[in-house]
Design a protein around this motif. Structure first.
Motif, short mmCIF file in Angstrom:
data_model
loop_
_atom_site.label_atom_id
_atom_site.label_comp_id
_atom_site.label_asym_id
_atom_site.label_seq_id
_atom_site.Cartn_x
_atom_site.Cartn_y
_atom_site.Cartn_z
N PRO A 92 -126.52 23.47 22.73
CA PRO A 92 -126.26 22.41 21.75
C PRO A 92 -127.47 21.60 21.34
CG PRO A 92 -125.32 21.86 23.91
CD PRO A 92 -125.71 23.30 23.95
N HIS A 93 -128.50 21.52 22.20
CA HIS A 93 -129.66 20.71 21.85
C HIS A 93 -130.48 21.31 20.70
CE1 HIS A 93 -131.14 23.67 24.77
NE2 HIS A 93 -132.34 23.50 24.24
N LEU A 94 -130.18 22.57 20.32
CA LEU A 94 -130.89 23.21 19.21
C LEU A 94 -130.18 23.02 17.88
CD1 LEU A 94 -131.98 26.62 20.83
CD2 LEU A 94 -133.27 24.47 20.69
N ASP A 95 -128.98 22.48 17.89
CA ASP A 95 -128.21 22.33 16.66
C ASP A 95 -128.94 21.47 15.63
OD1 ASP A 95 -126.12 23.91 17.46
OD2 ASP A 95 -124.86 22.26 18.12
N GLY A 96 -128.94 21.94 14.38
CA GLY A 96 -129.59 21.21 13.31
C GLY A 96 -131.10 21.32 13.32
N GLU A 97 -131.64 22.10 14.26
CA GLU A 97 -133.09 22.25 14.40
C GLU A 97 -133.56 23.64 13.96
OE1 GLU A 97 -135.07 19.79 15.79
OE2 GLU A 97 -133.41 18.41 16.22
N TYR A 98 -132.70 24.63 14.12
CA TYR A 98 -133.01 26.02 13.79
C TYR A 98 -131.86 26.61 12.99
CZ TYR A 98 -136.52 25.57 17.49
OH TYR A 98 -137.58 25.16 18.26
N THR A 99 -132.18 27.54 12.08
CA THR A 99 -131.16 28.15 11.24
C THR A 99 -130.34 29.17 12.01
OG1 THR A 99 -132.44 27.85 9.20
CG2 THR A 99 -130.73 29.55 9.19
N VAL A 100 -129.04 28.95 12.07
CA VAL A 100 -128.10 29.92 12.64
C VAL A 100 -127.57 30.74 11.47
CG1 VAL A 100 -125.92 30.23 13.87
CG2 VAL A 100 -127.47 28.37 14.52
N PHE A 101 -127.76 32.08 11.52
CA PHE A 101 -127.39 32.89 10.36
C PHE A 101 -126.52 34.10 10.70
CE2 PHE A 101 -131.31 34.68 11.94
CZ PHE A 101 -131.26 36.05 11.69
N GLY A 102 -125.98 34.13 11.91
CA GLY A 102 -125.10 35.23 12.27
C GLY A 102 -124.59 35.09 13.69
N GLU A 103 -123.95 36.13 14.18
CA GLU A 103 -123.44 36.11 15.55
C GLU A 103 -123.22 37.53 16.05
OE1 GLU A 103 -118.82 35.45 15.61
OE2 GLU A 103 -119.71 34.03 14.17
N VAL A 104 -123.16 37.67 17.34
CA VAL A 104 -122.87 38.97 17.96
C VAL A 104 -121.37 39.21 17.92
CG1 VAL A 104 -122.94 40.30 20.11
CG2 VAL A 104 -124.88 38.87 19.48
N ALA B 113 -124.48 33.24 19.25
CA ALA B 113 -125.00 32.94 17.92
C ALA B 113 -126.35 33.63 17.70
CB ALA B 113 -125.15 31.44 17.74
N LEU B 114 -126.59 34.04 16.46
CA LEU B 114 -127.87 34.63 16.05
C LEU B 114 -128.61 33.59 15.23
CD1 LEU B 114 -129.80 37.11 15.52
CD2 LEU B 114 -128.38 37.56 13.48
N ALA B 115 -129.84 33.27 15.62
CA ALA B 115 -130.60 32.24 14.93
C ALA B 115 -132.05 32.68 14.74
CB ALA B 115 -130.55 30.92 15.70
N ALA B 116 -132.74 32.00 13.84
CA ALA B 116 -134.12 32.33 13.52
C ALA B 116 -135.09 31.49 14.32
CB ALA B 116 -134.37 32.13 12.03
N ALA B 117 -136.08 32.14 14.91
CA ALA B 117 -137.14 31.42 15.61
C ALA B 117 -138.06 30.78 14.58
CB ALA B 117 -137.91 32.38 16.50
N ARG B 118 -138.85 29.83 14.99
CA ARG B 118 -139.79 29.19 14.08
C ARG B 118 -140.87 28.46 14.85
NH1 ARG B 118 -139.26 23.68 13.91
NH2 ARG B 118 -137.27 22.74 14.54
N GLN B 119 -141.91 28.03 14.13
CA GLN B 119 -142.94 27.19 14.72
C GLN B 119 -142.41 25.77 14.87
OE1 GLN B 119 -146.02 27.89 11.75
NE2 GLN B 119 -147.13 29.21 13.16
N GLY B 120 -143.07 24.98 15.70
CA GLY B 120 -142.63 23.62 15.98
C GLY B 120 -142.78 22.68 14.81
N ASP B 121 -142.16 21.50 14.93
CA ASP B 121 -142.13 20.53 13.84
C ASP B 121 -143.50 20.03 13.43
OD1 ASP B 121 -139.43 20.84 13.95
OD2 ASP B 121 -138.98 18.81 14.64
N GLN B 122 -144.43 19.92 14.36
CA GLN B 122 -145.74 19.37 14.02
C GLN B 122 -146.47 20.23 13.01
OE1 GLN B 122 -147.91 18.62 17.71
NE2 GLN B 122 -147.47 16.45 17.50
N THR B 123 -146.38 21.53 13.14
CA THR B 123 -147.04 22.44 12.20
C THR B 123 -146.07 22.97 11.15
OG1 THR B 123 -146.63 24.32 13.69
CG2 THR B 123 -148.75 23.18 13.90
N ASN B 124 -144.79 22.69 11.30
CA ASN B 124 -143.77 23.24 10.42
C ASN B 124 -142.67 22.21 10.19
OD1 ASN B 124 -142.09 25.09 9.03
ND2 ASN B 124 -141.16 25.80 10.94
#
Length: 280
Positions: A234-246, A124-135
């Motif tokens: 699986p622990h990242l599901d619903g936390e980061y945007t998945v927007f593609g795949e290899v 899966a291809l997903a977007a990185a981001r800052q943590g929940d406290q600041t984002n």
């Protein structure tokens, strides 16, 4: 009801520092003509499919590719059996051993969670981001991305993980629902109105349970099959945007994830995206 672990006194104290914070498409981006991106890297080629139902991320990625933003950037964070991360614009000119991860185009992309349709399976291809406290809105980095490698989980591990996710969801929802009652709770605490506090607590718990019942957090059959066979994170599901795949080149991703890294997870020998291009 064990998921509400805060005493009402602790809840009042917790609120003292608590706050709640949140182009036009080309013909290539139509559902009948999906967009593929090719990364020519120093370890081989990787082909990515961008999903059409995450249009903000898709269009932003296309824009950056056209601008040559990714050309010359590094895979700056690599963790075996987890993911490989790239897209830091500062990595183009980074010195050996320099800590990376803060570079971006100067903007964020709003979260686009299409879950559980898109999840963190292998490749899966997903977007990185800052943590929940600041984002707290979980908006994505304007450029940084990661490709999932992960690992395989058995049914018992997935069940345990699902319960942990349910617990976190309920705990967070409880705090959100309780926030508007902060002054009321403080008055009850001062007045030592334990009956009133317990009644409010139960009211909040009932609201949490009712809200959760609308959309229970459980792994779908497709997720269970993927995570128990090819693997993922699986622990990242619903936390980061998945927007593609290899679609091609996971053998290259596998080679990247196994390279030697420093204490900041940066490969000791640079792995470069030589050129990124649209191939459709």
């Amino acid at each position: 009801m064990r998921y509400i672990t805060l005493t009402l006194l602790a809840l009042v104290i917790a609120f003292a520092g608590f706050s709640l914070c949140p182009s036009k498409n080309s013909d290539k981006n139509k559902m009948d003509h999906p967009t593929h991106i090719k990364f020519e890297t120093s370890m081989g080629n990787i082909t990515l499919l961008l999903y059409d139902d995450t249009p903000l991320h898709r269009d932003n990625f296309i824009k950056l590719v056209k601008e040559g933003y990714y050309d010359g950037t590094l895979f700056h964070r690599v963790i075996n059996e987890f993911m490989v991360q790239g897209g830091d614009g500062d990595s183009k000119t980074a010195k050996a051993g320099q800590m990376l991860g803060g570079g971006d185009p100067g903007y964020k992309v709003p979260a686009e969670f299409v879950y559980p349709k898109h999840f963190h399976h292998y490749g899966a291809l997903a977007a990185a981001r800052q943590g929940d406290q600041t984002n707290p809105e979980r908006a994505s980095s304007g450029s940084q991305f990661y490709i999932v490698t992960g690992k395989v989980y058995d049914a018992q591990a997935l069940d345990k993980m699902a319960k942990q996710r349910e617990y976190r969801f309920k705990q967070n929802l409880f705090m959100q629902l309780a926030a508007p009652h902060r002054k009321e709770l403080m008055k009850m605490q001062i007045a030592k109105d334990t009956a009133g506090m317990e009644a409010l607590r139960q009211q909040l718990i009932d609201s949490v349970e009712a809200e959760y019942a609308k959309a229970p957090i459980k792994f779908t059959d497709e997720q269970v099959k993927a995570y128990s066979t090819v693997g993922g994170t699986p622990h990242l599901d619903g936390e980061y945007t998945v927007f593609g795949e290899v679609t091609e080149g996971m053998d290259v991703v596998e080679k990247i994830q196994k390279v030697a890294t420093d204490r900041n997870d940066r490969p000791t020998d640079d792995i470069k995206i030589i050129k990124a291009s649209i191939i459709d």
